[in-house]
Design a protein around this motif. Structure first.
Motif, PDB file in Angstrom:
ATOM      1  N   ARG A 136     -64.930  22.067 -89.974  1.00 29.02           N
ATOM      2  CA  ARG A 136     -64.834  22.074 -88.515  1.00 29.02           C
ATOM      3  C   ARG A 136     -66.144  22.572 -87.920  1.00 29.02           C
ATOM      4  N   TYR A 137     -66.307  22.303 -86.639  1.00 27.77           N
ATOM      5  CA  TYR A 137     -67.490  22.781 -85.929  1.00 27.77           C
ATOM      6  C   TYR A 137     -67.194  24.129 -85.278  1.00 27.77           C
ATOM      7  N   TYR A 138     -68.149  25.062 -85.447  1.00 28.94           N
ATOM      8  CA  TYR A 138     -68.092  26.347 -84.769  1.00 28.94           C
ATOM      9  C   TYR A 138     -69.153  26.315 -83.665  1.00 28.94           C
ATOM     10  N   LEU A 139     -68.689  26.333 -82.420  1.00 27.27           N
ATOM     11  CA  LEU A 139     -69.569  26.253 -81.254  1.00 27.27           C
ATOM     12  C   LEU A 139     -69.648  27.636 -80.612  1.00 27.27           C
ATOM     13  N   TYR A 140     -70.822  28.247 -80.673  1.00 28.54           N
ATOM     14  CA  TYR A 140     -71.023  29.608 -80.164  1.00 28.54           C
ATOM     15  C   TYR A 140     -71.632  29.546 -78.762  1.00 28.54           C
ATOM     16  N   TYR A 141     -71.217  30.479 -77.919  1.00 29.23           N
ATOM     17  CA  TYR A 141     -71.665  30.438 -76.526  1.00 29.23           C
ATOM     18  C   TYR A 141     -71.707  31.838 -75.932  1.00 29.23           C
ATOM     19  N   GLY A 142     -72.501  31.973 -74.862  1.00 31.42           N
ATOM     20  CA  GLY A 142     -72.523  33.207 -74.095  1.00 31.42           C
ATOM     21  C   GLY A 142     -71.414  33.197 -73.064  1.00 31.42           C
ATOM     22  N   GLY A 143     -70.691  34.308 -72.951  1.00 28.52           N
ATOM     23  CA  GLY A 143     -69.634  34.444 -71.965  1.00 28.52           C
ATOM     24  C   GLY A 143     -70.035  35.421 -70.877  1.00 28.52           C
ATOM     25  N   ALA A 144     -70.232  34.903 -69.660  1.00 27.55           N
ATOM     26  CA  ALA A 144     -70.599  35.712 -68.494  1.00 27.55           C
ATOM     27  C   ALA A 144     -71.842  36.568 -68.746  1.00 27.55           C
ATOM     28  N   ASP A 145     -72.739  36.071 -69.594  1.00 25.49           N
ATOM     29  CA  ASP A 145     -73.999  36.767 -69.901  1.00 25.49           C
ATOM     30  C   ASP A 145     -73.767  38.204 -70.382  1.00 25.49           C
TER      31      ASP A 145
END
Length: 309
Positions: free
Chosen positions: A279-288
């Motif tokens: 599966r793909y793990y998509l990492y992101y910033g949440g509310a900086d």
């Protein structure tokens, strides 16, 4: 017809948050993530309480891509005039035995796209600003290039055959090309224009049979508030300037409190994606302020609403 179906589910809690003290005590967000020797390595933007520095780069390790242990010291800090207030928002690809990091150098006035290289992800050699001059104005300022996402393989044919390509910028998105990954030239016309306030490239593009898939951020004003979403676009396999398709509905949107309220409210900002266990793990910033993770699949064929412009 949408060539892809995106099915991602966000974890309800961040996978990385600020420490009680030290260089990442205020905010941790907008990470790059790569696999190395069976481990997941995250390099993240870090800010300290009661400091003006807008970014150092920290490192964290994980066995499963979810539970991370932080390295105690930053692996990159501001050194030069063009990055005097911050080294920010890293994106990383491995090509051969070398890791190439694009990052933002911020001097308090202009956000410039910069490149650094490493063999081990700990020690980085900075190669400076990618474009010394860039005429498009952002916030009334020239030379604002900010961010870049590199396709980690050379184009085999077409107008950029024998070159690496990079999507860059954070108002419109432009295309750049290079033979050595350090010296770049750019196309003068944007390849993706924002439908709202801005568009900015995310993780490294993926070369598929259908074209070049770019996950990116778009921001829109809604009820007087700026809201960031995660979208995707498909460009020509032979001509990476040619926009074939883009999503209308976002892949990710702010829903949890820690995505809606933080240093900058209403933000999901994806910059890294790796495959893990099929599966793909998509990492992101949440509310900086935090790092979030969405896990899912990207499959061919969908009835999801999409746009051909």
């Amino acid at each position: 017809m949408n060539p892809y179906e995106f099915r991602f589910e966000k974890l309800p809690n961040p996978v990385l948050s600020p420490s009680d003290g030290g260089f990442d005590s205020k905010n941790v967000y907008n990470p790059a993530v790569v696999k190395r020797r069976g481990k997941t390595v995250m390099l993240y933007r870090a800010e300290a309480k009661e400091e003006e520095i807008t970014g150092r780069i920290g490192l964290a390790l994980s066995e499963d891509g979810i539970r991370f242990i932080k390295h105690p010291e930053p692996v990159m800090e501001p050194e030069y005039g063009w990055e005097s207030l911050g080294v920010e928002d890293p994106r990383i690809v491995r090509i051969g035995k070398t890791y190439y990091m694009t990052y933002t150098g911020y001097d308090g006035r202009t956000a410039r796209l910069c490149i650094a290289t490493s063999k081990n992800l700990l020690n980085w050699r900075k190669h400076g600003v990618v474009f010394e001059e860039f005429p498009f104005l952002k916030n009334g300022k020239p030379n604002w290039t900010k961010s870049g996402a590199i396709l980690p393989e050379k184009m085999k044919s077409g107008p950029f055959g024998g070159h690496y390509i990079m999507y860059f910028g954070d108002s419109n998105i432009w295309l750049a090309y290079s033979r050595d990954l350090l010296h770049w030239e750019y196309e003068k016309e944007p390849v993706l224009r924002p439908r709202g306030h801005l568009a900015e490239p995310g993780p490294a593009p993926i070369l598929t049979e259908e074209g070049i898939l770019l996950i990116h951020s778009e921001a829109f004003y809604e009820d007087g508030k700026l809201v960031y979403y995660t979208h995707a676009a498909l460009f020509g396999r032979e001509d990476p300037r040619k926009l074939i398709w883009r999503t209308e509905e976002p892949i990710l949107r702010p829903t949890f409190d820690w995505e809606r309220y933080g240093w900058v409210d209403n933000v999901v900002f994806a910059e890294a994606m790796v495959e893990h266990g099929g599966r793909y793990y998509l990492y992101y910033g949440g509310a900086d302020r935090h790092v979030g993770l969405a896990v899912g699949t990207i499959k061919l064929g969908s009835s999801q609403k999409s746009s051909n412009v």
